[in-house]
Design a protein around this motif. Structure first.
Motif, PDB file in Angstrom:
ATOM      1  N   GLY A  84     -11.094   4.709  16.930  1.00  0.00           N
ATOM      2  CA  GLY A  84     -11.873   4.867  15.707  1.00  0.00           C
ATOM      3  C   GLY A  84     -11.048   5.120  14.456  1.00  0.00           C
ATOM      4  O   GLY A  84     -11.562   5.665  13.475  1.00  0.00           O
ATOM      5  N   TRP A  85      -9.793   4.696  14.461  1.00  0.00           N
ATOM      6  CA  TRP A  85      -8.942   4.894  13.284  1.00  0.00           C
ATOM      7  C   TRP A  85      -9.014   3.684  12.379  1.00  0.00           C
ATOM      8  O   TRP A  85      -9.098   2.552  12.852  1.00  0.00           O
ATOM      9  N   PRO A  86      -8.953   3.911  11.079  1.00  0.00           N
ATOM     10  CA  PRO A  86      -9.000   2.780  10.145  1.00  0.00           C
ATOM     11  C   PRO A  86      -7.728   1.926  10.273  1.00  0.00           C
ATOM     12  O   PRO A  86      -6.645   2.439  10.565  1.00  0.00           O
ATOM     13  N   LEU A  87      -7.895   0.647  10.068  1.00  0.00           N
ATOM     14  CA  LEU A  87      -6.761  -0.262  10.146  1.00  0.00           C
ATOM     15  C   LEU A  87      -6.070  -0.335   8.785  1.00  0.00           C
ATOM     16  O   LEU A  87      -6.728  -0.576   7.771  1.00  0.00           O
ATOM     17  N   PRO A  88      -4.762  -0.130   8.766  1.00  0.00           N
ATOM     18  CA  PRO A  88      -4.061  -0.243   7.493  1.00  0.00           C
ATOM     19  C   PRO A  88      -3.953  -1.707   7.068  1.00  0.00           C
ATOM     20  O   PRO A  88      -4.001  -2.612   7.898  1.00  0.00           O
ATOM     21  N   ALA A  89      -3.820  -1.918   5.782  1.00  0.00           N
ATOM     22  CA  ALA A  89      -3.641  -3.276   5.268  1.00  0.00           C
ATOM     23  C   ALA A  89      -2.285  -3.806   5.724  1.00  0.00           C
ATOM     24  O   ALA A  89      -1.337  -3.042   5.926  1.00  0.00           O
ATOM     25  N   ASN A  90      -2.200  -5.099   5.885  1.00  0.00           N
ATOM     26  CA  ASN A  90      -0.935  -5.742   6.237  1.00  0.00           C
ATOM     27  C   ASN A  90      -0.145  -5.919   4.945  1.00  0.00           C
ATOM     28  O   ASN A  90      -0.419  -6.811   4.152  1.00  0.00           O
ATOM     29  N   ARG A  91       0.837  -5.066   4.738  1.00  0.00           N
ATOM     30  CA  ARG A  91       1.618  -5.114   3.501  1.00  0.00           C
ATOM     31  C   ARG A  91       2.792  -6.082   3.577  1.00  0.00           C
ATOM     32  O   ARG A  91       3.531  -6.238   2.613  1.00  0.00           O
ATOM     33  N   TRP A  92       2.980  -6.741   4.711  1.00  0.00           N
ATOM     34  CA  TRP A  92       4.151  -7.594   4.905  1.00  0.00           C
ATOM     35  C   TRP A  92       3.877  -9.080   4.770  1.00  0.00           C
ATOM     36  O   TRP A  92       4.796  -9.840   4.446  1.00  0.00           O
ATOM     37  N   SER A  93       2.670  -9.512   5.036  1.00  0.00           N
ATOM     38  CA  SER A  93       2.366 -10.944   5.053  1.00  0.00           C
ATOM     39  C   SER A  93       2.733 -11.591   3.713  1.00  0.00           C
ATOM     40  O   SER A  93       2.258 -11.187   2.659  1.00  0.00           O
ATOM     41  N   GLY A  94       3.613 -12.595   3.786  1.00  0.00           N
ATOM     42  CA  GLY A  94       4.018 -13.332   2.589  1.00  0.00           C
ATOM     43  C   GLY A  94       4.978 -12.614   1.667  1.00  0.00           C
ATOM     44  O   GLY A  94       5.269 -13.112   0.584  1.00  0.00           O
ATOM     45  N   THR A  95       5.495 -11.453   2.063  1.00  0.00           N
ATOM     46  CA  THR A  95       6.371 -10.691   1.166  1.00  0.00           C
ATOM     47  C   THR A  95       7.832 -10.680   1.600  1.00  0.00           C
ATOM     48  O   THR A  95       8.673 -10.153   0.884  1.00  0.00           O
ATOM     49  N   VAL A  96       8.135 -11.238   2.756  1.00  0.00           N
ATOM     50  CA  VAL A  96       9.483 -11.179   3.313  1.00  0.00           C
ATOM     51  C   VAL A  96      10.235 -12.461   2.966  1.00  0.00           C
ATOM     52  O   VAL A  96       9.686 -13.557   3.092  1.00  0.00           O
ATOM     53  N   THR A  97      11.476 -12.322   2.546  1.00  0.00           N
ATOM     54  CA  THR A  97      12.339 -13.465   2.278  1.00  0.00           C
ATOM     55  C   THR A  97      13.272 -13.658   3.466  1.00  0.00           C
ATOM     56  O   THR A  97      13.936 -12.712   3.898  1.00  0.00           O
ATOM     57  N   ALA A  98      13.321 -14.880   3.945  1.00  0.00           N
ATOM     58  CA  ALA A  98      14.188 -15.186   5.095  1.00  0.00           C
ATOM     59  C   ALA A  98      15.652 -15.216   4.660  1.00  0.00           C
ATOM     60  O   ALA A  98      15.958 -15.581   3.527  1.00  0.00           O
ATOM     61  N   PRO A  99      16.536 -14.854   5.574  1.00  0.00           N
ATOM     62  CA  PRO A  99      17.967 -14.955   5.284  1.00  0.00           C
ATOM     63  C   PRO A  99      18.383 -16.416   5.056  1.00  0.00           C
ATOM     64  O   PRO A  99      17.692 -17.345   5.467  1.00  0.00           O
ATOM     65  N   GLU A 100      19.539 -16.574   4.435  1.00  0.00           N
ATOM     66  CA  GLU A 100      20.080 -17.911   4.134  1.00  0.00           C
ATOM     67  C   GLU A 100      20.373 -18.721   5.399  1.00  0.00           C
ATOM     68  O   GLU A 100      20.232 -19.935   5.394  1.00  0.00           O
ATOM     69  N   THR A 101      20.823 -18.049   6.446  1.00  0.00           N
ATOM     70  CA  THR A 101      21.253 -18.760   7.649  1.00  0.00           C
ATOM     71  C   THR A 101      20.488 -18.272   8.878  1.00  0.00           C
ATOM     72  O   THR A 101      19.995 -17.133   8.908  1.00  0.00           O
ATOM     73  N   ILE A 102      20.433 -19.125   9.870  1.00  0.00           N
ATOM     74  CA  ILE A 102      19.807 -18.728  11.132  1.00  0.00           C
ATOM     75  C   ILE A 102      20.646 -17.644  11.792  1.00  0.00           C
ATOM     76  O   ILE A 102      20.105 -16.720  12.408  1.00  0.00           O
ATOM     77  N   SER A 103      21.948 -17.716  11.652  1.00  0.00           N
ATOM     78  CA  SER A 103      22.827 -16.687  12.211  1.00  0.00           C
ATOM     79  C   SER A 103      22.457 -15.304  11.662  1.00  0.00           C
ATOM     80  O   SER A 103      22.317 -14.342  12.420  1.00  0.00           O
ATOM     81  N   GLN A 104      22.281 -15.223  10.339  1.00  0.00           N
ATOM     82  CA  GLN A 104      21.890 -13.937   9.743  1.00  0.00           C
ATOM     83  C   GLN A 104      20.485 -13.541  10.181  1.00  0.00           C
ATOM     84  O   GLN A 104      20.206 -12.370  10.428  1.00  0.00           O
ATOM     85  N   ALA A 105      19.606 -14.520  10.321  1.00  0.00           N
ATOM     86  CA  ALA A 105      18.249 -14.230  10.790  1.00  0.00           C
ATOM     87  C   ALA A 105      18.277 -13.653  12.201  1.00  0.00           C
ATOM     88  O   ALA A 105      17.537 -12.717  12.515  1.00  0.00           O
ATOM     89  N   CYS A 106      19.159 -14.204  13.053  1.00  0.00           N
ATOM     90  CA  CYS A 106      19.283 -13.678  14.422  1.00  0.00           C
ATOM     91  C   CYS A 106      19.837 -12.257  14.398  1.00  0.00           C
ATOM     92  O   CYS A 106      19.369 -11.396  15.154  1.00  0.00           O
TER      93      CYS A 106
END
Length: 159
Positions: A84-106
């Protein structure tokens, strides 16, 4: 928990002694302050992995792990709704910038999964509810045994 001598009154609920800080804390099914933190972490991971896919395409392991993160977030939301707890808003959707490289993403994925595992290490000792504990333990195991190794393999392929 502590054992009470026969004839002594019991405290009003199970108590867990934490050697790390010396304080006793009442254990609850799942502490309301922990559930949003856990949900936020799962949503952050999902948004991060989606940003990587948006920038670099449907690359592994991101394309596989994002589906797992969605299931994890759904499981935590289910626990919150059951309590019965309220659900917090999703503050992350669409706000994250991906790293330049897949290596950095990993590399970032490795750090994110390590932080996720540490979050479960902090939350799990305070949870008595068997179902909540089982769900969260399964999510932690997925991070430890599947997600973290997948990002480590990804990074090793990039070197």
């Amino acid at each position: 928990g502590r054992r009470e001598a026969v004839g002594q009154s019991k405290p009003p609920g199970p108590v867990r002694e934490h050697a790390d800080d010396g304080h006793d804390r009442r254990r609850r099914p799942m502490a309301p302050r922990d559930a949003p933190q856990n949900d936020d972490d799962e949503r952050k991971a999902e948004a991060t992995y989606q940003a990587v896919i948006d920038r670099h395409g449907a690359v592994r392991p991101f394309v596989n792990i994002i589906e797992a993160e969605r299931r994890h977030a759904s499981a935590v939301i289910g626990l919150m709704q059951a309590h019965g707890w309220p659900l917090p808003a999703n503050r992350w959707s669409g706000t994250v910038t991906a790293p330049e490289t897949i290596s950095q993403a990993c590399q970032d994925g490795i750090v994110a999964e390590q932080e996720n595992i540490a979050l479960y290490d902090r939350i799990l000792p305070s949870i008595d509810d068997a179902q909540a504990r089982m769900v969260l333990e399964r999510l932690q195991i997925a991070s430890q045994e599947r997600h973290l190794p997948a990002f480590e393999r990804c990074l090793s392929r990039m070197r």
